[in-house]
Design a protein around this motif. Structure first.
Motif, PDB file in Angstrom:
ATOM      1  N   UNK A  54       0.942  -1.222   0.007  1.00 19.80           N
ATOM      2  CA  UNK A  54      -0.257   0.058   0.050  1.00 19.80           C
ATOM      3  C   UNK A  54       0.933   1.171  -0.105  1.00 19.80           C
ATOM      4  N   UNK A  55       1.469   1.561  -1.016  1.00 18.09           N
ATOM      5  CA  UNK A  55       2.559   2.667  -1.172  1.00 18.09           C
ATOM      6  C   UNK A  55       2.131   3.999  -0.676  1.00 18.09           C
ATOM      7  N   UNK A  56       0.871   4.427  -1.058  1.00 19.11           N
ATOM      8  CA  UNK A  56       0.271   5.718  -0.433  1.00 19.11           C
ATOM      9  C   UNK A  56      -0.064   5.777   0.905  1.00 19.11           C
ATOM     10  N   UNK A 114       7.233  -0.669 -10.633  1.00 17.85           N
ATOM     11  CA  UNK A 114       8.476  -1.301 -10.792  1.00 17.85           C
ATOM     12  C   UNK A 114       8.809  -1.628  -9.354  1.00 17.85           C
ATOM     13  N   UNK A 115       8.414  -0.772  -8.394  1.00 20.01           N
ATOM     14  CA  UNK A 115       8.881  -0.923  -6.880  1.00 20.01           C
ATOM     15  C   UNK A 115       8.251  -2.144  -6.347  1.00 20.01           C
ATOM     16  N   UNK A 121      10.918  -9.275  -5.909  1.00 23.19           N
ATOM     17  CA  UNK A 121      12.091 -10.071  -6.283  1.00 23.19           C
ATOM     18  C   UNK A 121      13.167  -9.766  -5.323  1.00 23.19           C
ATOM     19  N   UNK A 122      13.244  -8.678  -4.601  1.00 23.24           N
ATOM     20  CA  UNK A 122      14.833  -8.105  -3.992  1.00 23.24           C
ATOM     21  C   UNK A 122      14.596  -8.196  -2.254  1.00 23.24           C
ATOM     22  N   UNK A 140      -6.367  -1.609  -9.156  1.00 27.42           N
ATOM     23  CA  UNK A 140      -5.535  -0.851 -10.160  1.00 27.42           C
ATOM     24  C   UNK A 140      -4.494  -1.612 -10.624  1.00 27.42           C
ATOM     25  N   UNK A 141      -3.635  -1.082 -11.411  1.00 24.93           N
ATOM     26  CA  UNK A 141      -2.209  -1.446 -11.937  1.00 24.93           C
ATOM     27  C   UNK A 141      -1.570  -2.177 -10.943  1.00 24.93           C
ATOM     28  N   UNK A 142      -1.537  -1.580  -9.796  1.00 24.62           N
ATOM     29  CA  UNK A 142      -0.612  -2.090  -8.512  1.00 24.62           C
ATOM     30  C   UNK A 142      -1.044  -3.371  -8.242  1.00 24.62           C
ATOM     31  N   UNK A 143      -2.334  -3.729  -8.312  1.00 25.97           N
ATOM     32  CA  UNK A 143      -2.771  -5.113  -7.972  1.00 25.97           C
ATOM     33  C   UNK A 143      -2.743  -6.055  -8.920  1.00 25.97           C
ATOM     34  N   UNK A 144      -2.796  -5.729 -10.180  1.00 30.13           N
ATOM     35  CA  UNK A 144      -2.189  -6.678 -11.533  1.00 30.13           C
ATOM     36  C   UNK A 144      -0.995  -6.836 -11.325  1.00 30.13           C
ATOM     37  N   UNK A 145       0.001  -5.876 -11.093  1.00 29.23           N
ATOM     38  CA  UNK A 145       1.459  -6.131 -10.772  1.00 29.23           C
ATOM     39  C   UNK A 145       1.833  -7.140  -9.698  1.00 29.23           C
ATOM     40  N   UNK A 146       1.044  -6.970  -8.640  1.00 28.07           N
ATOM     41  CA  UNK A 146       1.412  -7.858  -7.561  1.00 28.07           C
ATOM     42  C   UNK A 146       0.924  -9.187  -7.939  1.00 28.07           C
TER      43      UNK A 146
END
Length: 286
Positions: A54-56, A114-115, A121-122, A140-146
């Protein structure tokens, strides 16, 4: 999938079960459920990690009273922050990377994505029984990326969190659609803040007895039953109702271990029941 050194990532290979906590709406208590589930699993002897994407709104470091810590790097990536004297919970959050706690994350989608991928991965998690992922609200995009970043690992499924009122339940319906479209298994729905059990209304003088709990007056501030009805309609498990509990709120504000310190509170049996169902599902999936 590439890690920091360009080699195939192995940091999640020691994680037995990955669990996402989702909600289509903000303010329903996802981070609370993540934190208490992690504590409950830890007290049952499991090795637990929390990945806060939850970046924000990275609130979990404060809930666990480690907001002043910093992350470090080792040969295999970032070392998570360890919580408690026994270092029983490993935590990674953008909150540890901000220069000041009040800094806002004003980023466009690609930088957030990206984060998230870098977090996946890191971070050198080591061996864990459970990795709980706290996600932002929405689909959102963040969920798809996750989901895409975790898909190739031991992704147990998702818990969906709602409050009882129709507005929140409607947003969680969209989250169910997101899970279906992305092929993400829904482990169940939690109805948070389902009622308020007043600790002062009745039962005076018998606070340490079961009778006190039974005599407490229950007020359905946000109505009740919306999460359970949605679970029935969607054909997914209903994991339980977690009441509004002043002791739970206090423990989160002060960074205290609710599971250990307040076993007689009204929220404790609900959280214990949810935890047991997750354990049962994980055992069936092993």
């Amino acid at each position: 999938m590439e890690g920091m050194g360009g080699e195939r990532n192995t940091n999640l290979l020691g994680v037995r079960h990955i669990l996402l906590v989702l909600s289509g709406k903000g303010g329903v208590g996802k981070s609370t459920i993540c934190t208490e589930l992690a504590l409950a699993l830890r007290h049952r002897g499991h090795r637990v990690g929390i990945l806060d994407v939850d970046l924000c709104g990275p609130s979990i470091p404060r809930m666990l009273r480690v907001q002043d810590r910093a992350v470090h790097q080792c040969d295999s990536g970032w070392v998570p922050v360890f919580v408690g004297q026994d270092r029983g919970i490993a935590l990674m959050s953008i909150g540890f990377l901000l220069e000041r706690p009040d800094d806002a994350v004003v980023w466009r989608g690609p930088k957030k994505n990206a984060l998230i991928k870098q977090f996946v991965t890191d971070v050198a998690w080591g061996d864990l029984d459970f990795l709980i992922v706290d996600t932002p609200p929405g689909t959102s995009d963040e969920h798809i990326s996750t989901v895409e970043a975790l898909r190739h690992y031991k992704l147990l499924g998702a818990i969906l969190v709602t409050t009882p009122q129709a507005v929140s339940v409607g947003d969680v319906r969209r989250e169910l659609t997101f899970c279906k479209k992305t092929g993400l298994r829904v482990l169940g729905i939690v109805e948070n803040m389902s009622s308020f059990v007043c600790p002062h209304c009745s039962g005076s003088g018998i606070r340490d007895s079961l009778l006190f709990f039974l005599l407490q007056e229950c007020t359905n501030i946000f109505s009740k039953g919306g999460g359970e009805e949605l679970a029935k309609h969607a054909g997914v498990p209903f994991l339980g109702c977690v009441p509004l509990d002043p002791q739970l709120s206090q423990s989160l504000e002060e960074g205290r271990d609710f599971i250990q310190e307040f076993p007689k509170s009204s929220a404790f049996p609900a959280l214990a029941h949810i935890t047991q169902q997750i354990l049962d599902t994980s055992q069936q999936s092993s």
